[in-house]
Scaffold this motif. Structure first.
Motif, PDB file in Angstrom:
ATOM      1  N   ASN A 152       1.421   3.911  -1.471  1.00 19.06           N
ATOM      2  CA  ASN A 152       0.357   4.634  -2.162  1.00 19.06           C
ATOM      3  C   ASN A 152       0.819   5.084  -3.538  1.00 19.06           C
ATOM      4  OD1 ASN A 152      -1.813   5.427   0.153  1.00 19.06           O
ATOM      5  ND2 ASN A 152       0.267   5.469   0.998  1.00 19.06           N
ATOM      6  N   THR A 153      -0.114   5.123  -4.475  1.00 17.11           N
ATOM      7  CA  THR A 153       0.117   5.822  -5.733  1.00 17.11           C
ATOM      8  C   THR A 153      -0.310   7.266  -5.513  1.00 17.11           C
ATOM      9  OG1 THR A 153      -0.119   3.943  -7.232  1.00 17.11           O
ATOM     10  CG2 THR A 153      -0.675   6.107  -8.115  1.00 17.11           C
ATOM     11  N   VAL A 154       0.626   8.177  -5.649  1.00 19.10           N
ATOM     12  CA  VAL A 154       0.347   9.593  -5.419  1.00 19.10           C
ATOM     13  C   VAL A 154       0.326  10.309  -6.768  1.00 19.10           C
ATOM     14  CG1 VAL A 154       1.187  11.732  -4.380  1.00 19.10           C
ATOM     15  CG2 VAL A 154       1.323   9.578  -3.105  1.00 19.10           C
ATOM     16  N   ILE A 155      -0.757  11.040  -7.013  1.00 22.26           N
ATOM     17  CA  ILE A 155      -0.923  11.773  -8.270  1.00 22.26           C
ATOM     18  C   ILE A 155      -1.015  13.261  -7.969  1.00 22.26           C
ATOM     19  CG2 ILE A 155      -2.319  12.081 -10.350  1.00 22.26           C
ATOM     20  CD1 ILE A 155      -3.478   9.274  -9.855  1.00 22.26           C
ATOM     21  N   LEU A 180      -5.235   7.984 -16.170  1.00 21.40           N
ATOM     22  CA  LEU A 180      -5.868   6.758 -15.663  1.00 21.40           C
ATOM     23  C   LEU A 180      -5.260   5.523 -16.321  1.00 21.40           C
ATOM     24  CD1 LEU A 180      -8.105   5.786 -13.713  1.00 21.40           C
ATOM     25  CD2 LEU A 180      -9.669   5.796 -15.678  1.00 21.40           C
ATOM     26  N   GLU A 181      -4.931   5.619 -17.587  1.00 25.55           N
ATOM     27  CA  GLU A 181      -4.286   4.492 -18.274  1.00 25.55           C
ATOM     28  C   GLU A 181      -2.953   4.142 -17.628  1.00 25.55           C
ATOM     29  OE1 GLU A 181      -6.087   5.149 -22.798  1.00 25.55           O
ATOM     30  OE2 GLU A 181      -3.973   5.582 -22.363  1.00 25.55           O
ATOM     31  N   GLN A 182      -2.201   5.144 -17.205  1.00 28.78           N
ATOM     32  CA  GLN A 182      -0.931   4.894 -16.537  1.00 28.78           C
ATOM     33  C   GLN A 182      -1.137   4.241 -15.172  1.00 28.78           C
ATOM     34  OE1 GLN A 182       2.105   5.293 -17.918  1.00 28.78           O
ATOM     35  NE2 GLN A 182       1.023   5.922 -19.773  1.00 28.78           N
ATOM     36  N   VAL A 183      -2.159   4.670 -14.454  1.00 26.98           N
ATOM     37  CA  VAL A 183      -2.449   4.085 -13.138  1.00 26.98           C
ATOM     38  C   VAL A 183      -2.828   2.613 -13.281  1.00 26.98           C
ATOM     39  CG1 VAL A 183      -3.981   4.177 -11.136  1.00 26.98           C
ATOM     40  CG2 VAL A 183      -3.153   6.303 -12.166  1.00 26.98           C
ATOM     41  N   ASN A 216      -8.096  -0.846  -7.610  1.00 29.69           N
ATOM     42  CA  ASN A 216      -7.862  -1.692  -6.436  1.00 29.69           C
ATOM     43  C   ASN A 216      -6.439  -1.529  -5.886  1.00 29.69           C
ATOM     44  OD1 ASN A 216      -8.504  -3.568  -4.455  1.00 29.69           O
ATOM     45  ND2 ASN A 216      -7.817  -5.307  -5.715  1.00 29.69           N
ATOM     46  N   LYS A 217      -6.028  -0.312  -5.672  1.00 29.14           N
ATOM     47  CA  LYS A 217      -4.777  -0.015  -4.976  1.00 29.14           C
ATOM     48  C   LYS A 217      -4.892   1.395  -4.405  1.00 29.14           C
ATOM     49  CE  LYS A 217      -2.136   1.602  -9.033  1.00 29.14           C
ATOM     50  NZ  LYS A 217      -0.892   1.407  -9.835  1.00 29.14           N
ATOM     51  N   PRO A 218      -4.200   1.669  -3.308  1.00 30.79           N
ATOM     52  CA  PRO A 218      -4.320   2.982  -2.670  1.00 30.79           C
ATOM     53  C   PRO A 218      -3.844   4.092  -3.611  1.00 30.79           C
ATOM     54  CG  PRO A 218      -3.255   1.418  -1.196  1.00 30.79           C
ATOM     55  CD  PRO A 218      -3.300   0.770  -2.541  1.00 30.79           C
ATOM     56  N   VAL A 219      -4.677   5.106  -3.789  1.00 31.55           N
ATOM     57  CA  VAL A 219      -4.349   6.253  -4.631  1.00 31.55           C
ATOM     58  C   VAL A 219      -4.700   7.532  -3.876  1.00 31.55           C
ATOM     59  CG1 VAL A 219      -4.775   7.471  -6.788  1.00 31.55           C
ATOM     60  CG2 VAL A 219      -4.788   4.967  -6.770  1.00 31.55           C
ATOM     61  N   THR A 220      -3.775   8.459  -3.848  1.00 31.22           N
ATOM     62  CA  THR A 220      -4.022   9.770  -3.246  1.00 31.22           C
ATOM     63  C   THR A 220      -3.742  10.839  -4.293  1.00 31.22           C
ATOM     64  OG1 THR A 220      -3.534   9.091  -0.979  1.00 31.22           O
ATOM     65  CG2 THR A 220      -3.283  11.421  -1.491  1.00 31.22           C
ATOM     66  N   VAL A 221      -4.672  11.773  -4.423  1.00 29.51           N
ATOM     67  CA  VAL A 221      -4.569  12.843  -5.420  1.00 29.51           C
ATOM     68  C   VAL A 221      -4.347  14.178  -4.723  1.00 29.51           C
ATOM     69  CG1 VAL A 221      -5.768  14.115  -7.239  1.00 29.51           C
ATOM     70  CG2 VAL A 221      -6.021  11.624  -7.078  1.00 29.51           C
ATOM     71  N   SER A 252      -8.084  10.793  -1.128  1.00 30.61           N
ATOM     72  CA  SER A 252      -7.635   9.393  -1.239  1.00 30.61           C
ATOM     73  C   SER A 252      -8.811   8.501  -1.604  1.00 30.61           C
ATOM     74  CB  SER A 252      -7.018   8.926   0.083  1.00 30.61           C
ATOM     75  OG  SER A 252      -5.877   9.690   0.403  1.00 30.61           O
ATOM     76  N   ASN A 253      -8.541   7.474  -2.393  1.00 29.58           N
ATOM     77  CA  ASN A 253      -9.625   6.607  -2.866  1.00 29.58           C
ATOM     78  C   ASN A 253     -10.018   5.566  -1.815  1.00 29.58           C
ATOM     79  OD1 ASN A 253      -7.503   4.797  -2.971  1.00 29.58           O
ATOM     80  ND2 ASN A 253      -7.939   4.085  -5.071  1.00 29.58           N
ATOM     81  N   LYS A 254     -11.005   4.743  -2.157  1.00 29.64           N
ATOM     82  CA  LYS A 254     -11.558   3.775  -1.204  1.00 29.64           C
ATOM     83  C   LYS A 254     -10.542   2.713  -0.796  1.00 29.64           C
ATOM     84  CE  LYS A 254     -16.339   4.259  -2.818  1.00 29.64           C
ATOM     85  NZ  LYS A 254     -17.485   3.584  -3.482  1.00 29.64           N
ATOM     86  N   ALA A 255      -9.598   2.428  -1.688  1.00 27.09           N
ATOM     87  CA  ALA A 255      -8.600   1.408  -1.364  1.00 27.09           C
ATOM     88  C   ALA A 255      -7.573   1.906  -0.353  1.00 27.09           C
ATOM     89  CB  ALA A 255      -7.894   0.946  -2.636  1.00 27.09           C
ATOM     90  N   SER A 256      -7.558   3.197  -0.095  1.00 30.68           N
ATOM     91  CA  SER A 256      -6.627   3.751   0.888  1.00 30.68           C
ATOM     92  C   SER A 256      -7.144   3.515   2.301  1.00 30.68           C
ATOM     93  CB  SER A 256      -6.458   5.261   0.664  1.00 30.68           C
ATOM     94  OG  SER A 256      -5.983   5.511  -0.644  1.00 30.68           O
ATOM     95  N   GLU A 257      -6.245   3.450   3.239  1.00 30.33           N
ATOM     96  CA  GLU A 257      -6.616   3.193   4.634  1.00 30.33           C
ATOM     97  C   GLU A 257      -7.467   4.317   5.199  1.00 30.33           C
ATOM     98  OE1 GLU A 257      -6.081   0.579   6.588  1.00 30.33           O
ATOM     99  OE2 GLU A 257      -5.117  -0.557   4.983  1.00 30.33           O
ATOM    100  N   VAL A 258      -7.116   5.563   4.828  1.00 29.93           N
ATOM    101  CA  VAL A 258      -7.794   6.702   5.457  1.00 29.93           C
ATOM    102  C   VAL A 258      -9.055   7.121   4.716  1.00 29.93           C
ATOM    103  CG1 VAL A 258      -5.714   7.635   6.516  1.00 29.93           C
ATOM    104  CG2 VAL A 258      -6.302   8.294   4.180  1.00 29.93           C
ATOM    105  N   LYS A 259      -9.225   6.638   3.471  1.00 27.92           N
ATOM    106  CA  LYS A 259     -10.437   6.910   2.699  1.00 27.92           C
ATOM    107  C   LYS A 259     -10.760   8.399   2.599  1.00 27.92           C
ATOM    108  CE  LYS A 259     -12.405   2.436   3.931  1.00 27.92           C
ATOM    109  NZ  LYS A 259     -13.539   1.705   4.525  1.00 27.92           N
ATOM    110  N   GLY A 260      -9.721   9.198   2.438  1.00 25.19           N
ATOM    111  CA  GLY A 260      -9.948  10.618   2.206  1.00 25.19           C
ATOM    112  C   GLY A 260     -10.196  11.439   3.440  1.00 25.19           C
TER     113      GLY A 260
END
Length: 759
Positions: free
Chosen positions: A363-366, A516-519, A592-597, A630-638
């Motif tokens: 996951n990309t964690v922010i 967002l540019e970094q992501v 289009n990659k798992p992101v959790t904030v 977590s975004n839609k690309a994540s398994e748990v979808k928030g």
């Protein structure tokens, strides 16, 4: 019958009394020279006896007068020469040495103070001059005299060590000039003064120091050399005209010379010992050195190293940071104990991981530390005409969220940031350690921050739309192995710097665009830390068309006009944050990659003067809002993990965020995260004692640490279960080993996720 003594020639009146050594010298000049005796081989001289007798009779009186007069004449001539030389090089009187001591002491202070007055990209750094420090004495602050005293002790030790005023003085001023120039150059390059930890760098990598000298520094260095040479020349000239040549302690006899030597030794040892014990003790809030320092006006300003050096003097600021008290060593701390701890939580991690399927670093964690974000409608006595955060409030009902217990009120951002990035707790530190970023991290040899689980430093990015120098973040982020730290200054400039209306700070919308540019810049998973600035104090009618109105709740004390104005400006900023945050999450949903904030406010703004007067409001004024999404690309979808009790995540503190992320993403854990998981199940939130006033840097407030259960109720250590107390003790052992101990855990897999190696 007594023999008559021959008459002695009358001595001239008022003869100057000569020293014994001078008398001996004069007598030696009139003794026969043994190296010029008559030659025995020379031809004999033949004399006429009659002629000799006649000549002797005629000249006897004259010869006798000449023989008697010659030594006296030579002696007078020698005395005259000595007196003339003595008159040309008369010794400087003691009072003049005292005056010169004070003058050079003040000159040295002026030199080192000049070193921290360099202009920088941050105009706010040039706030306190030497004159300001002097003027503060009229208000009862004597930090100026404290700096003079410390420099004076160093000066005295040098004087006694060299026993020469004109040698000790150029040594002192030369060191001051070098120190000042290094400070000035470092502030220009890194916007921070010289720190004790920099001495470790000089020891380990002295060859690279030339690479840190900024271009265009030749003039500054040249002028410094000229001033240094001028001072040395001045001392040489004064030494020439000083009859005693700067000799401080002298003795004329064997006894007085011994006393002089003893005096020099004592006057060297006493100031050096005093300074040593001061440095070793000033970091302890209960010590005499701490009390003396504060009584003299030392006011630590740990958020800004340059301002701290300007305000309190670079010498006082530097010495205060040499030996900070980090933690008290637990009684049972040892290598075996730490190996047992590592083994115990390795077993806990194995048990947790059997029920989880994901890898955390997929996951990309922010982490979004939202400056001063908190719900103003929760503040006792405050009523608003509209909701400043309706969208985030709705989101909190759909994902892992709750209230975060903050250690600060109106300040202390970096401490919450540190806890979030490391999993350490401010509860465990000594009361003297008010800022790990300033007092501990610069000299730390091992800082296992959570971003390092993402491997290569290129996967760790920091962003902060303000100055890199604040809390020494630029250097600390390097130490925590972030590849970039984007700010308004330095080499890594943050890309978006837009403001809203008249606000002096970069907007949250601009900060999110840069993030967002970094992501989107890579397909790799990343760890990103964003610290925003939009809602930072002060709050001075920044926004146009502000429709927010504030009143006091029924039955509550009336708010002051200035308080209402601050709250209204702050609430409008909150509304802007609410909009910008939801737009940011919507854009992350398209990635289009798992992101959790992890989104959280660091502390409440220090604007609630009416509510803060009541100590019963302490907890309310230290609770901010947080959510984990977590975004839609994540398994748990928030969605929160279903087998976790519903109230477990209502209350939290930053040190627990990483274990909550692991739950949110159904990720496997390291032994350390397994420990945090168990700790969080027993204590929902924990912070040091809190007070209802803006964060200070003098000490952590007195009293018991604040522990909250899952319902937000305070917990007493005495009433805790045995398991909970053991977990707290394990926390102390872990944190001590990492921050102040021997790093026994570094040689284990305690900090590593499954299938990863030691780093």
């Amino acid at each position: 019958m007594e023999s008559k003594r021959p008459e002695q020639p009358q001595q001239p009146s008022q003869q100057p009394q000569l020293e014994p050594i001078e008398e001996l010298f004069i007598q030696m000049r009139h003794q026969p020279d043994p190296f010029h005796a008559p030659d025995p081989a020379a031809a004999p001289v033949v004399h006429d006896d009659a002629a000799d007798t006649e000549d002797a009779q005629t000249s006897s009186a004259t010869s006798t007068d000449k023989v008697k007069a010659a030594p006296v004449k030579k002696r007078r001539k020698s005395e005259y020469k000595h007196k003339r030389a003595h008159k040309q090089h008369r010794p400087f009187p003691g009072w003049l040495y005292a005056v010169l001591f004070i003058v050079f002491d003040l000159v040295t202070l002026a030199i080192v103070q000049w070193g921290v007055s360099a202009p920088t990209t941050n105009d706010s750094l040039n706030r306190v001059s030497l004159l300001d420090m002097i003027m503060k004495m009229g208000k009862g602050n004597f930090v100026f005299l404290f700096n003079v005293l410390i420099i004076g002790l160093i000066y005295l030790a040098l004087l006694m060590l060299t026993n020469r005023f004109w040698i000790a003085t150029p040594i002192l001023t030369s060191v001051a000039i070098i120190y000042a120039v290094v400070n000035r150059l470092k502030i220009e390059v890194r916007t921070e003064p010289l720190l004790p930890s920099d001495l470790n760098f000089l020891h380990s990598d002295a060859e690279s120091i030339a690479g840190f000298i900024p271009t265009g520094s030749a003039f500054l260095i040249t002028m410094a050399v000229i001033v240094l040479v001028a001072i040395i020349v001045l001392c040489i000239v004064l030494n020439h005209f000083d009859g005693r040549h700067g000799s401080m302690v002298r003795g004329r006899t064997a006894a007085t010379k011994s006393l002089a030597a003893i005096a020099r030794i004592l006057l060297t040892i006493l100031p050096v010992s005093g300074l040593y014990f001061y440095v070793m003790q000033v970091g302890n809030v209960d010590s005499w050195a701490y009390k003396v320092s504060r009584a003299m006006g030392d006011t630590p300003s740990m958020w800004d190293g340059v301002y701290d050096a300007q305000r309190n003097g670079p010498i006082v600021s530097f010495l205060r940071q040499i030996h900070p008290t980090i933690m008290q060593m637990p009684d049972d701390y040892s290598e075996q104990t730490m190996n047992d701890v590592a083994k115990r939580y390795s077993e806990v991690a194995t048990k947790i991981n059997t029920k989880r399927s994901e890898n955390l670093t997929n996951n990309t964690v922010i982490y979004v530390l939202s400056e001063s974000f908190s719900d103003p409608t929760r503040v006792p006595g405050v009523k608003l005409n509209k909701d400043p955060m309706p969208q985030i409030r709705a989101l909190k009902g759909e994902t892992t969220s709750g209230l975060m217990l903050s250690s600060g009120y109106g300040g202390g951002t970096a401490n919450l940031e540190y806890m979030g990035l490391t999993g350490m707790s401010m509860c465990n530190f000594d009361a003297s350690l008010t800022s790990p970023y300033q007092q501990m991290l610069p000299g730390a040899s091992w800082v296992p921050s959570i971003n390092q689980m993402w491997g290569n430093p290129k996967n760790s990015i920091g962003l902060h739309p303000y100055e890199a120098s604040m809390y020494s973040r630029a250097q600390n982020y390097k130490k925590m192995k972030f590849s970039h730290f984007y700010t308004l200054s330095g080499e890594d400039k943050i890309s978006h710097q837009d403001h809203i209306d008249d606000s002096p700070y970069v907007s949250d919308e601009a900060a999110y665009k840069s993030t967002l540019e970094q992501v989107e810049s890579t397909n790799n998973s990343q760890f990103i830390q964003l610290i925003t600035m939009q809602n930072h104090m002060p709050y001075k009618h920044w926004y146009k068309n502000n429709e927010f109105k504030t009143t006091n709740k029924a039955g509550s004390e009336k708010l002051t006009d200035s308080e209402r104005e601050d709250i209204e400006t702050y609430s409008k900023g909150m509304e802007y944050t609410d909009d910008a945050t939801m737009d940011f999450l919507k854009q992350l949903d398209q990635v289009n990659k798992p992101v959790t904030v992890v989104f959280y406010g660091d502390h409440l703004p220090g604007i609630y003067k009416t509510a803060s007067k009541d100590e019963k409001n302490s907890i309310d004024l230290h609770l901010t809002d947080y959510f984990i999404w977590s975004n839609k690309a994540s398994e748990v979808k928030g969605e929160p993990i279903q087998d976790i009790p519903a109230d477990t995540n209502v209350y939290s503190s930053p040190n627990f965020f990483i274990e909550q992320v692991a739950q949110q993403t159904d990720s496997k854990v390291s032994p350390f995260i397994a420990f945090l998981t168990r700790m969080h199940q027993h204590i929902a939130a924990m912070e040091p004692p809190v007070v209802n006033k803006i964060q200070g840097w003098d000490r952590i407030p007195e009293g018991q640490a604040i522990y909250l259960n899952s319902k937000g109720d305070p917990m007493s250590v005495a009433d805790m279960s045995k398991d909970t107390r053991e977990l707290l003790h394990d926390y102390e052992l872990i944190q001590y080993d990492i921050t102040a101990g021997n790093h026994y855990l570094k040689d284990t897999n305690f900090m590593n996720l499954p299938n990863t190696k030691n780093s």
